[in-house]
Design a protein around this motif. Structure first.
Motif, short mmCIF file in Angstrom:
data_model
loop_
_atom_site.label_atom_id
_atom_site.label_comp_id
_atom_site.label_asym_id
_atom_site.label_seq_id
_atom_site.Cartn_x
_atom_site.Cartn_y
_atom_site.Cartn_z
N CYS A 9 0.78 -1.04 0.16
CA CYS A 9 -0.06 0.04 0.05
C CYS A 9 0.99 1.07 -0.14
O CYS A 9 1.47 1.57 1.00
CB CYS A 9 -1.06 -0.05 1.07
N TYR A 10 0.80 2.28 -0.99
CA TYR A 10 1.58 3.13 -1.29
C TYR A 10 0.80 4.13 -2.14
O TYR A 10 0.63 4.04 -3.28
CB TYR A 10 3.06 2.93 -1.73
N LYS A 11 0.14 5.10 -1.63
CA LYS A 11 -0.87 5.93 -2.46
C LYS A 11 -1.81 5.16 -3.10
O LYS A 11 -1.87 5.46 -4.25
CB LYS A 11 0.16 6.74 -3.37
N VAL A 12 -2.51 4.42 -2.53
CA VAL A 12 -3.58 3.72 -2.96
C VAL A 12 -4.84 3.79 -2.34
O VAL A 12 -5.93 2.81 -2.45
CB VAL A 12 -3.05 2.16 -3.33
N THR A 13 -5.22 4.81 -1.53
CA THR A 13 -6.39 4.90 -0.65
C THR A 13 -7.67 4.94 -1.58
O THR A 13 -8.83 4.59 -1.29
CB THR A 13 -6.31 6.34 0.04
N GLN A 14 -7.52 5.41 -2.99
CA GLN A 14 -8.86 5.66 -3.66
C GLN A 14 -9.05 4.11 -4.14
O GLN A 14 -10.38 3.95 -4.54
CB GLN A 14 -8.34 6.35 -4.98
N HIS A 15 -8.49 3.32 -4.23
CA HIS A 15 -8.72 1.89 -4.79
C HIS A 15 -8.40 0.71 -3.66
O HIS A 15 -9.41 -0.42 -3.85
CB HIS A 15 -7.92 1.64 -5.93
N ASP A 35 3.83 1.12 3.38
CA ASP A 35 5.07 1.16 3.05
C ASP A 35 5.35 2.72 3.41
O ASP A 35 5.95 3.30 2.43
CB ASP A 35 5.33 0.69 1.58
N ALA A 36 5.35 3.10 4.58
CA ALA A 36 5.46 4.63 4.92
C ALA A 36 4.75 5.52 4.06
O ALA A 36 5.05 6.46 3.41
CB ALA A 36 6.93 4.94 4.86
N CYS A 37 3.56 5.14 3.67
CA CYS A 37 2.70 5.85 2.72
C CYS A 37 2.36 7.21 3.24
O CYS A 37 1.82 7.40 4.47
CB CYS A 37 1.29 5.06 2.50
N PRO A 38 2.75 8.34 2.44
CA PRO A 38 2.33 9.74 2.74
C PRO A 38 0.64 10.00 3.09
O PRO A 38 0.42 10.84 3.47
CB PRO A 38 2.85 10.48 1.68
N GLN A 39 -0.29 8.96 2.47
CA GLN A 39 -1.49 9.02 2.44
C GLN A 39 -2.01 8.44 3.64
O GLN A 39 -3.24 8.06 4.06
CB GLN A 39 -2.37 8.43 1.20
N HIS A 40 -1.05 7.70 4.20
CA HIS A 40 -1.47 7.06 5.89
C HIS A 40 -2.46 5.81 5.35
O HIS A 40 -3.53 5.55 6.00
CB HIS A 40 -1.97 7.74 6.86
N SER A 41 -2.04 4.91 4.23
CA SER A 41 -2.84 4.08 3.99
C SER A 41 -3.35 2.94 4.88
O SER A 41 -4.49 2.54 4.90
CB SER A 41 -2.34 3.18 2.78
N GLY A 42 -2.26 2.58 5.76
CA GLY A 42 -2.66 1.54 6.87
C GLY A 42 -3.85 2.41 7.78
O GLY A 42 -4.75 1.47 8.27
#
Length: 323
Positions: A9-15, A35-42
């Motif tokens: 998960c890295y910048k995938v919050t839309q899907h 993976d330290a996503c800037p969108q805080h996917s986790g």
């Protein structure tokens, strides 16, 4: 067998929530790796997901797709999963295809399966020409460096693998970023694992790729050359010395000898202004021609040397005997 799905998960919050909801009931666990996503996917998944199978894992620093997958692989092995399927969280991989990736592993016909978008002509109709050409070139380079001449589309990230085979891999040494899928094939070849392609269609969502061809091309060429050399030394000089080894050694020596002799005679002829005789030309050309034939024979031997006996079967037998 217990099946798990790993989602980097890295910048995938839309899907990503749509991907999770489309995963069928045959799956026992879903590992979503932030993976330290800037969108805080986790955190986004934890707040909006209602599937009890989902386990959110966190990498404190961005490690790329390879680093995310290693985190998921280790978690799946710790939870005694038997198969791990990688599905990206950007919506470009259809979770409904999962049974096709798992079936060869369940039947004991393969150790690792991967998607192939080139199997049917209809599958690549929506693929941009430059991407089609680039994938074809990468596929050939991967065949050379990894030894799996029977597979295509090496950068395809839709994969499935037996965890008993994963346990034999040096996971911490795997490439972390865009070369991850190719490095997996290289490592699997050193184990003589069986790899099978699974036909699938190409899907392009609205997610933009972070891959910059001009930036990674020199790195890809260097890493392919490194793995080609390492595979050759390991398979044909260290682990085994066979007729393919003889073909390659004599072929290289003959080509080198003919080239060096021909270059020296050409320079001598140029400096002395005396044309080389036909016999001299033949002495230079003949070793090169014979050497090329030897190298072609080596290539033919290498193509026929693709692993065909699944490693997981012998690992399963060994585990049963230990029990």
């Amino acid at each position: 067998m217990k099946i798990a799905v790993a989602i980097p998960c890295y910048k995938v919050t839309q899907h990503v929530l749509g991907v999770i909801s489309a995963i069928g009931p045959q799956v026992h666990a879903i590992y979503a790796v932030d993976d330290a996503c800037p969108q805080h996917s986790g955190r986004f998944i934890e707040e909006h997901n209602h599937d009890p199978r989902v386990h959110v894992l966190y990498n404190l620093e961005n490690r790329g797709v390879g680093g995310a997958m290693v985190t998921a692989y280790k978690a799946a092995m710790a939870d005694d999963m038997d198969i791990v399927v990688k599905i990206d969280g950007d919506g470009q991989m259809d979770p409904a295809l999962l049974p096709f990736f798992v079936h060869p592993l369940l039947q004991g016909k393969a150790d690792y399966t991967k998607g192939n978008r080139f199997f049917r002509p209809e599958s690549v109709q929506g693929m941009p020409p430059i991407r089609l050409f680039g994938n074809a070139v990468l596929s050939f380079m991967t065949k050379l460096s990894c030894g799996y001449w029977n597979v295509m589309d090496p950068t395809n990230g839709y994969t499935a693998i037996r965890t008993c085979v994963l346990a034999e891999l040096p996971l911490d040494k795997l490439e972390r970023r865009y070369f991850f899928e190719t490095d997996m094939l290289f490592r699997l070849n050193t184990l003589r694992a069986v790899v099978r392609d699974v036909p699938m269609d190409s899907v392009y969502a609205d997610e933009e790729s972070n891959l910059k061809v001009g930036k990674v091309l020199p790195e890809f060429l260097r890493k392919h050359a490194s793995r080609l050399w390492r595979r050759y030394v390991y398979n044909y000089l260290i682990r085994d010395f066979n007729v393919g080894s003889l073909y390659s050694i004599f072929g290289a020596l003959l080509v080198l000898a003919g080239t060096v002799f021909g270059t020296i005679r050409w320079l001598d002829s140029t400096l002395s202004h005396n044309p080389a005789t036909s016999g001299t030309v033949m002495l230079a050309a003949l070793p090169i021609l014979i050497g090329i034939q030897f190298l072609i024979a080596f290539l033919h031997y290498d193509v026929s040397n693709v692993p065909t006996e699944p490693l997981s079967q012998s690992l399963d037998r060994s585990a049963r005997e230990e029990q």
